[in-house]
Design a protein around this motif. Sequence first.
Motif, mmCIF file in Angstrom:
data_model
loop_
_atom_site.group_PDB
_atom_site.id
_atom_site.type_symbol
_atom_site.label_atom_id
_atom_site.label_comp_id
_atom_site.label_asym_id
_atom_site.label_seq_id
_atom_site.Cartn_x
_atom_site.Cartn_y
_atom_site.Cartn_z
ATOM 1 N N LYS A 98 0.817 -1.141 -0.105
ATOM 2 C CA LYS A 98 0.123 -0.091 0.085
ATOM 3 C C LYS A 98 0.838 1.258 0.086
ATOM 4 C CE LYS A 98 -3.708 -2.384 2.426
ATOM 5 N NZ LYS A 98 -4.639 -2.342 3.671
ATOM 6 N N LEU A 99 2.273 0.971 0.249
ATOM 7 C CA LEU A 99 3.066 2.345 0.126
ATOM 8 C C LEU A 99 3.286 2.548 -1.377
ATOM 9 C CD1 LEU A 99 5.454 1.087 2.985
ATOM 10 C CD2 LEU A 99 3.564 2.795 3.225
ATOM 11 N N THR A 100 3.796 4.009 -1.371
ATOM 12 C CA THR A 100 4.116 4.454 -2.585
ATOM 13 C C THR A 100 5.629 3.846 -2.942
ATOM 14 O OG1 THR A 100 5.182 6.565 -1.825
ATOM 15 C CG2 THR A 100 2.877 6.372 -2.683
ATOM 16 N N ALA A 101 6.216 3.973 -4.187
ATOM 17 C CA ALA A 101 7.679 3.545 -4.341
ATOM 18 C C ALA A 101 8.706 4.279 -3.250
ATOM 19 C CB ALA A 101 8.222 3.783 -5.755
ATOM 20 N N GLU A 102 8.294 5.640 -3.092
ATOM 21 C CA GLU A 102 9.220 6.561 -2.388
ATOM 22 C C GLU A 102 9.101 6.124 -0.812
ATOM 23 O OE1 GLU A 102 10.000 11.323 -1.500
ATOM 24 O OE2 GLU A 102 8.153 10.750 -2.722
ATOM 25 N N GLN A 103 7.991 6.087 -0.640
ATOM 26 C CA GLN A 103 7.610 5.498 0.708
ATOM 27 C C GLN A 103 8.366 4.078 0.996
ATOM 28 O OE1 GLN A 103 3.331 5.685 0.806
ATOM 29 N NE2 GLN A 103 3.316 7.603 2.065
ATOM 30 N N GLN A 104 8.355 3.109 -0.055
ATOM 31 C CA GLN A 104 9.024 2.011 0.246
ATOM 32 C C GLN A 104 10.483 2.089 0.557
ATOM 33 O OE1 GLN A 104 7.747 -0.584 -2.939
ATOM 34 N NE2 GLN A 104 5.833 -0.997 -2.357
ATOM 35 N N GLU A 105 11.065 2.936 -0.395
ATOM 36 C CA GLU A 105 12.347 3.219 -0.515
ATOM 37 C C GLU A 105 12.810 3.881 1.126
ATOM 38 O OE1 GLU A 105 15.822 5.941 -2.714
ATOM 39 O OE2 GLU A 105 13.765 5.764 -3.457
ATOM 40 N N MET A 106 11.969 4.854 1.657
ATOM 41 C CA MET A 106 12.431 5.246 2.719
ATOM 42 C C MET A 106 12.269 4.585 3.942
ATOM 43 S SD MET A 106 10.384 9.048 2.324
ATOM 44 C CE MET A 106 9.438 8.896 3.806
ATOM 45 N N LYS A 107 11.390 3.375 3.567
ATOM 46 C CA LYS A 107 11.027 2.454 5.049
ATOM 47 C C LYS A 107 12.335 1.281 4.942
ATOM 48 C CE LYS A 107 8.365 3.940 7.142
ATOM 49 N NZ LYS A 107 8.687 4.513 8.556
ATOM 50 N N GLU A 108 12.760 1.281 3.551
ATOM 51 C CA GLU A 108 13.960 0.302 3.351
ATOM 52 C C GLU A 108 15.197 0.932 3.932
ATOM 53 O OE1 GLU A 108 16.104 -2.530 0.045
ATOM 54 O OE2 GLU A 108 14.091 -1.312 -0.530
ATOM 55 N N GLU A 110 15.479 2.934 6.402
ATOM 56 C CA GLU A 110 15.063 2.936 7.809
ATOM 57 C C GLU A 110 15.376 1.495 8.249
ATOM 58 O OE1 GLU A 110 11.603 3.739 11.107
ATOM 59 O OE2 GLU A 110 11.142 4.233 9.210
ATOM 60 N N MET A 111 14.758 0.535 7.949
ATOM 61 C CA MET A 111 14.812 -0.893 8.387
ATOM 62 C C MET A 111 16.402 -1.441 8.299
ATOM 63 S SD MET A 111 11.509 -2.918 7.235
ATOM 64 C CE MET A 111 11.908 -2.884 5.310
ATOM 65 N N ARG A 112 17.224 -0.885 7.247
ATOM 66 C CA ARG A 112 18.548 -1.166 7.242
ATOM 67 C C ARG A 112 19.398 -0.634 8.126
ATOM 68 N NH1 ARG A 112 19.053 -0.077 1.036
ATOM 69 N NH2 ARG A 112 18.609 -2.221 0.166
ATOM 70 N N ALA A 113 19.100 0.715 8.614
ATOM 71 C CA ALA A 113 19.899 1.232 9.742
ATOM 72 C C ALA A 113 19.392 0.861 10.731
ATOM 73 C CB ALA A 113 19.121 2.654 9.742
ATOM 74 N N LEU A 114 18.543 0.318 11.179
ATOM 75 C CA LEU A 114 17.873 -0.350 12.344
ATOM 76 C C LEU A 114 18.614 -1.964 12.298
ATOM 77 C CD1 LEU A 114 14.018 0.382 12.795
ATOM 78 C CD2 LEU A 114 15.926 1.198 14.372
ATOM 79 N N ALA A 115 18.731 -2.533 11.503
ATOM 80 C CA ALA A 115 19.266 -3.716 11.198
ATOM 81 C C ALA A 115 20.753 -3.567 11.651
ATOM 82 C CB ALA A 115 19.084 -4.475 10.000
ATOM 83 N N GLU A 116 21.378 -2.376 10.896
ATOM 84 C CA GLU A 116 22.794 -2.274 11.091
ATOM 85 C C GLU A 116 23.071 -2.047 12.510
ATOM 86 O OE1 GLU A 116 26.922 -1.993 10.336
ATOM 87 O OE2 GLU A 116 25.432 -2.998 9.048
ATOM 88 N N ARG A 117 22.227 -1.431 13.057
ATOM 89 C CA ARG A 117 22.514 -0.834 14.659
ATOM 90 C C ARG A 117 22.478 -2.051 15.266
ATOM 91 N NH1 ARG A 117 18.827 1.451 18.910
ATOM 92 N NH2 ARG A 117 20.313 2.450 20.262
ATOM 93 N N ASN A 118 21.498 -3.065 15.268
ATOM 94 C CA ASN A 118 21.595 -4.293 15.918
ATOM 95 C C ASN A 118 22.923 -5.149 15.759
ATOM 96 O OD1 ASN A 118 18.855 -3.606 16.939
ATOM 97 N ND2 ASN A 118 17.895 -4.683 15.557
ATOM 98 N N HIS A 119 22.908 -5.077 14.655
ATOM 99 C CA HIS A 119 24.321 -5.974 14.102
ATOM 100 C C HIS A 119 25.658 -5.558 14.572
ATOM 101 C CE1 HIS A 119 26.651 -8.580 11.604
ATOM 102 N NE2 HIS A 119 27.254 -7.518 11.113
ATOM 103 N N SER A 120 25.815 -4.122 14.542
ATOM 104 C CA SER A 120 27.268 -3.579 15.106
ATOM 105 C C SER A 120 27.401 -3.045 16.545
ATOM 106 C CB SER A 120 27.247 -2.391 14.024
ATOM 107 O OG SER A 120 26.467 -1.406 14.515
ATOM 108 N N SER A 121 26.235 -2.797 17.271
ATOM 109 C CA SER A 121 26.191 -2.332 18.326
ATOM 110 C C SER A 121 25.575 -3.216 19.561
ATOM 111 C CB SER A 121 25.794 -0.820 18.685
ATOM 112 O OG SER A 121 24.630 -0.801 18.542
#
Length: 123
Positions: A98-108, A110-121
Amino acid sequence: MEAERTENLAQLIKRLKDTYDVTESEIARRIGVAPATVNAWVHQKRGTGRGPNPDKLRALAVAFPKFSEPEIFAAAGRKAPGPLSPDAEERVLQLWRKLTAEQQEMKEIEMRALAERNHSSGS
């Protein structure tokens, strides 16, 4: 609830070896990594990566079920990823569609940043 870190990964691997009477090579074989990888965890050597791959930490829990995923992740200094049931996955996909392409890109991003934070710290 996340396991409290009371031991590091090297200590957990030693305990795992004692509990299951296995070698580092056997651990490596069971989780699909090179023996040098397990040796690096035991000797707390860091390569170019940022610690053990979460998939390999999960594989430890599967191969050696006396050690829980949260316990293994805590020893590695990370929070264990939450479970994702098939129903939850379907709900997320329905929302995603239901998200626009731009919204999907923004969420992706954000999710990468959260996953990276969990992975590294481990935070």
